[in-house]
Design a protein around this motif. Structure first.
Motif, PDB file in Angstrom:
ATOM      1  N   VAL A 161      69.450  24.972  33.236  1.00 18.45           N
ATOM      2  CA  VAL A 161      68.450  25.699  32.424  1.00 18.45           C
ATOM      3  C   VAL A 161      67.466  24.706  31.816  1.00 18.45           C
ATOM      4  CG1 VAL A 161      68.123  27.092  30.351  1.00 18.45           C
ATOM      5  CG2 VAL A 161      69.954  27.672  31.945  1.00 18.45           C
ATOM      6  N   ILE A 162      68.013  23.632  31.234  1.00 20.67           N
ATOM      7  CA  ILE A 162      67.144  22.625  30.615  1.00 20.67           C
ATOM      8  C   ILE A 162      66.279  21.941  31.666  1.00 20.67           C
ATOM      9  CG2 ILE A 162      67.189  20.359  29.470  1.00 20.67           C
ATOM     10  CD1 ILE A 162      69.236  21.388  27.643  1.00 20.67           C
ATOM     11  N   TYR A 163      66.844  21.725  32.858  1.00 17.57           N
ATOM     12  CA  TYR A 163      66.072  21.082  33.925  1.00 17.57           C
ATOM     13  C   TYR A 163      64.810  21.896  34.235  1.00 17.57           C
ATOM     14  CZ  TYR A 163      64.869  19.072  38.423  1.00 17.57           C
ATOM     15  OH  TYR A 163      64.190  18.476  39.453  1.00 17.57           O
ATOM     16  N   PHE A 164      64.997  23.216  34.447  1.00 18.39           N
ATOM     17  CA  PHE A 164      63.840  24.026  34.831  1.00 18.39           C
ATOM     18  C   PHE A 164      62.835  24.158  33.688  1.00 18.39           C
ATOM     19  CE2 PHE A 164      66.748  25.378  38.240  1.00 18.39           C
ATOM     20  CZ  PHE A 164      65.938  25.002  39.295  1.00 18.39           C
ATOM     21  N   LEU A 165      63.341  24.337  32.479  1.00 22.36           N
ATOM     22  CA  LEU A 165      62.433  24.459  31.329  1.00 22.36           C
ATOM     23  C   LEU A 165      61.637  23.169  31.142  1.00 22.36           C
ATOM     24  CD1 LEU A 165      64.564  26.364  28.658  1.00 22.36           C
ATOM     25  CD2 LEU A 165      62.747  27.233  30.129  1.00 22.36           C
ATOM     26  N   THR A 166      62.335  22.017  31.239  1.00 18.51           N
ATOM     27  CA  THR A 166      61.668  20.729  31.014  1.00 18.51           C
ATOM     28  C   THR A 166      60.648  20.459  32.111  1.00 18.51           C
ATOM     29  OG1 THR A 166      63.723  19.957  30.067  1.00 18.51           O
ATOM     30  CG2 THR A 166      62.097  18.282  30.545  1.00 18.51           C
ATOM     31  N   LYS A 167      61.027  20.789  33.355  1.00 15.31           N
ATOM     32  CA  LYS A 167      60.124  20.574  34.471  1.00 15.31           C
ATOM     33  C   LYS A 167      58.834  21.367  34.254  1.00 15.31           C
ATOM     34  CE  LYS A 167      60.128  20.683  39.454  1.00 15.31           C
ATOM     35  NZ  LYS A 167      60.771  21.213  40.630  1.00 15.31           N
ATOM     36  N   ASP A 168      59.002  22.651  33.922  1.00 17.47           N
ATOM     37  CA  ASP A 168      57.845  23.509  33.653  1.00 17.47           C
ATOM     38  C   ASP A 168      56.979  22.916  32.557  1.00 17.47           C
ATOM     39  OD1 ASP A 168      58.384  25.325  35.495  1.00 17.47           O
ATOM     40  OD2 ASP A 168      58.834  26.994  34.140  1.00 17.47           O
ATOM     41  N   GLU A 169      57.639  22.483  31.496  1.00 16.30           N
ATOM     42  CA  GLU A 169      56.911  21.985  30.337  1.00 16.30           C
ATOM     43  C   GLU A 169      56.125  20.717  30.688  1.00 16.30           C
ATOM     44  OE1 GLU A 169      59.400  21.258  26.882  1.00 16.30           O
ATOM     45  OE2 GLU A 169      57.870  19.819  26.267  1.00 16.30           O
ATOM     46  N   LEU A 170      56.787  19.783  31.372  1.00 13.72           N
ATOM     47  CA  LEU A 170      56.116  18.520  31.711  1.00 13.72           C
ATOM     48  C   LEU A 170      54.939  18.749  32.646  1.00 13.72           C
ATOM     49  CD1 LEU A 170      59.031  15.956  32.137  1.00 13.72           C
ATOM     50  CD2 LEU A 170      57.618  16.425  30.153  1.00 13.72           C
ATOM     51  N   PHE A 171      55.122  19.678  33.619  1.00 13.29           N
ATOM     52  CA  PHE A 171      54.027  19.945  34.544  1.00 13.29           C
ATOM     53  C   PHE A 171      52.876  20.666  33.858  1.00 13.29           C
ATOM     54  CE2 PHE A 171      54.422  18.584  38.865  1.00 13.29           C
ATOM     55  CZ  PHE A 171      55.690  18.046  38.872  1.00 13.29           C
ATOM     56  N   ALA A 172      53.213  21.587  32.953  1.00 12.98           N
ATOM     57  CA  ALA A 172      52.158  22.305  32.229  1.00 12.98           C
ATOM     58  C   ALA A 172      51.351  21.313  31.403  1.00 12.98           C
ATOM     59  CB  ALA A 172      52.776  23.376  31.339  1.00 12.98           C
ATOM     60  N   GLN A 173      52.064  20.372  30.778  1.00 12.53           N
ATOM     61  CA  GLN A 173      51.403  19.363  29.948  1.00 12.53           C
ATOM     62  C   GLN A 173      50.503  18.474  30.824  1.00 12.53           C
ATOM     63  OE1 GLN A 173      54.306  17.081  27.825  1.00 12.53           O
ATOM     64  NE2 GLN A 173      52.799  15.532  27.291  1.00 12.53           N
ATOM     65  N   ALA A 174      51.046  18.024  31.964  1.00 17.08           N
ATOM     66  CA  ALA A 174      50.273  17.166  32.858  1.00 17.08           C
ATOM     67  C   ALA A 174      49.048  17.909  33.396  1.00 17.08           C
ATOM     68  CB  ALA A 174      51.152  16.673  33.998  1.00 17.08           C
ATOM     69  N   ASN A 175      49.234  19.204  33.717  1.00 22.38           N
ATOM     70  CA  ASN A 175      48.132  20.005  34.230  1.00 22.38           C
ATOM     71  C   ASN A 175      46.995  20.137  33.234  1.00 22.38           C
ATOM     72  OD1 ASN A 175      47.789  21.279  36.761  1.00 22.38           O
ATOM     73  ND2 ASN A 175      49.849  22.125  36.521  1.00 22.38           N
ATOM     74  N   LYS A 176      47.376  20.305  31.987  1.00 22.17           N
ATOM     75  CA  LYS A 176      46.393  20.459  30.923  1.00 22.17           C
ATOM     76  C   LYS A 176      45.572  19.167  30.786  1.00 22.17           C
ATOM     77  CE  LYS A 176      46.644  21.904  26.204  1.00 22.17           C
ATOM     78  NZ  LYS A 176      47.573  22.041  25.096  1.00 22.17           N
ATOM     79  N   GLU A 177      46.285  18.052  30.765  1.00 23.94           N
ATOM     80  CA  GLU A 177      45.605  16.763  30.642  1.00 23.94           C
ATOM     81  C   GLU A 177      44.724  16.497  31.855  1.00 23.94           C
ATOM     82  OE1 GLU A 177      48.448  13.699  29.997  1.00 23.94           O
ATOM     83  OE2 GLU A 177      48.758  14.249  27.910  1.00 23.94           O
ATOM     84  N   LEU A 178      45.230  16.921  33.015  1.00 26.11           N
ATOM     85  CA  LEU A 178      44.494  16.690  34.250  1.00 26.11           C
ATOM     86  C   LEU A 178      43.153  17.410  34.216  1.00 26.11           C
ATOM     87  CD1 LEU A 178      44.924  15.287  36.936  1.00 26.11           C
ATOM     88  CD2 LEU A 178      45.718  17.429  37.871  1.00 26.11           C
ATOM     89  N   LYS A 179      43.195  18.661  33.778  1.00 25.54           N
ATOM     90  CA  LYS A 179      41.983  19.470  33.715  1.00 25.54           C
ATOM     91  C   LYS A 179      40.966  18.787  32.788  1.00 25.54           C
ATOM     92  CE  LYS A 179      40.676  24.303  33.330  1.00 25.54           C
ATOM     93  NZ  LYS A 179      39.347  23.832  33.057  1.00 25.54           N
ATOM     94  N   LEU A 180      41.487  18.278  31.694  1.00 25.22           N
ATOM     95  CA  LEU A 180      40.648  17.603  30.705  1.00 25.22           C
ATOM     96  C   LEU A 180      39.956  16.383  31.321  1.00 25.22           C
ATOM     97  CD1 LEU A 180      40.757  18.519  27.664  1.00 25.22           C
ATOM     98  CD2 LEU A 180      41.982  16.406  27.238  1.00 25.22           C
TER      99      LEU A 180
END
Ligand code: HEC
Length: 303
Positions: free
Chosen positions: A33-52
């Motif tokens: 559960v933590i693996y999937f939540l963390t993966k989602d979170e890290l990718f969402a964060q990276a995606n946001k920064e990437l767009k910026l």
């Protein structure tokens, strides 16, 4: 009365086993559960920064395209950073890299003026993907560049007629360009082709390390909680079930041995209370019955 526990399996060990099972299942379930939540979170964060970052680079390019290039070209000035949006983006990348070394902004080409701009590793693959798929919108993918994990966004760099004044025929190129970069590479580009790519990358935090750390914390909390539940449950089971049962067991033994003069009392209104009262009624009946038998025997022998 001396209360001794019953050998073999006890009620509380059944509780312990059930609790241990729940504990192990929850501790095991935590990790995926933590693996999937963390993966989602890290990718969402990276995606946001990437767009910026992509937007910052395209803003710098827009300034050159709309403002400085028309102004300087009209005056016959070819100073590359104000005439080529790619060179401006490269300048931005160089400055930005000194402040934020973990981020990546690269203008790559496999026929570059500056050999620093040759694609490496993942950058080569991405350029290939952009060419094959005729992928004008670009690609976003995760990968490693120079041993670092990145989420990268790459858009193709297409050659326009404008580019040829510097990247076309080397003999026609501004002399300060040929003086700096030579005449062997970075020239002969063809209009309409994908000559390179703009690659922007943001670091992805180490997923496994993050998962490990978070799982450790959550499992630690679960362990403390279960230890607390175990202690409370032990007390409740001991005081409310095991002790009264051992008490009644001892009383039953005493009755069976004919030593039944101690009354059993309980003011509890649950099953254990009912059992104690029922046992007490039985004990009294047996006492009365054995008294009657004794009296009968006595009168018989007296006769
Ligand atoms: C005024 C000259 C000039 C023009 C016009 C120009 N460039 Fe360049 N370009 C350069 C210079 C100089 C570099 C090398 C920058 C460096 O040192 O990294 C470069 C580098 C690049 C690079 C990185 C690879 C390499 O060659 O080192 C790409 C990609 C690129 N240009 C694309 C373009 C495109 C596409 C156009 C047209 C839309 C264009 N350039 C127009 C001067 C120019």
């Amino acid at each position: 009365m001396d209360i001794e526990s019953v050998p073999g399996r006890s009620v509380s060990s059944a509780f312990h086993r059930a609790l241990l099972l729940i504990y192990l299942v929850s501790a095991l379930a935590v990790v995926p559960v933590i693996y999937f939540l963390t993966k989602d979170e890290l990718f969402a964060q990276a995606n946001k920064e990437l767009k910026l970052l992509v937007d910052v680079v395209s803003s710098a390019r827009a300034i050159v395209k709309d403002k400085t290039r028309p102004y300087f070209l009209a005056k016959g000035e070819f100073f590359a950073p104000v005439v080529s949006s790619t060179v401006m983006a490269k300048e931005l990348a160089t400055q930005f890299h000194t402040l934020q070394p973990s981020y990546l902004i690269r203008m790559v080409s496999d026929n570059p003026l500056n050999v620093e701009n040759l694609p490496e590793g993942l950058e080569k693959d991405v350029l290939e993907t952009l060419r094959q798929g005729n992928n004008d919108k670009g690609v976003i993918q995760a990968g490693t560049i120079r041993d670092r994990n990145y989420l990268i966004s790459a858009v193709p760099t297409k050659v326009h007629d404008d580019c040829l004044m510097c990247h076309g025929d080397p003999t026609a190129a501004p002399s300060d360009i040929t003086a700096k970069y030579g005449t062997t590479t970075g020239f002969g580009w063809k209009t309409g082709t994908t000559i390179g790519a703009t690659i922007v990358g943001v670091p992805i935090a180490d997923l496994n390390a993050a998962v490990l750390k978070r799982s450790g914390i959550v499992i630690g909390i679960i362990t403390v909680l279960f230890a607390g539940v175990l202690i409370v449950l032990n007390r409740v089971v001991q005081g409310n079930i095991i002790k009264p049962i051992l008490h009644i067991t001892e009383a039953a033994k005493a009755v069976s041995l004919g030593r039944s003069n101690e009354p059993l009392v309980s003011d509890r209104d649950d099953e254990i209370g009912a059992l104690t009262r029922a046992f007490e009624l039985m004990r009294r009946s047996i006492t009365i019955a054995t008294g009657q038998i004794a009296r009968l025997n006595k009168t018989r022998t007296d006769r």
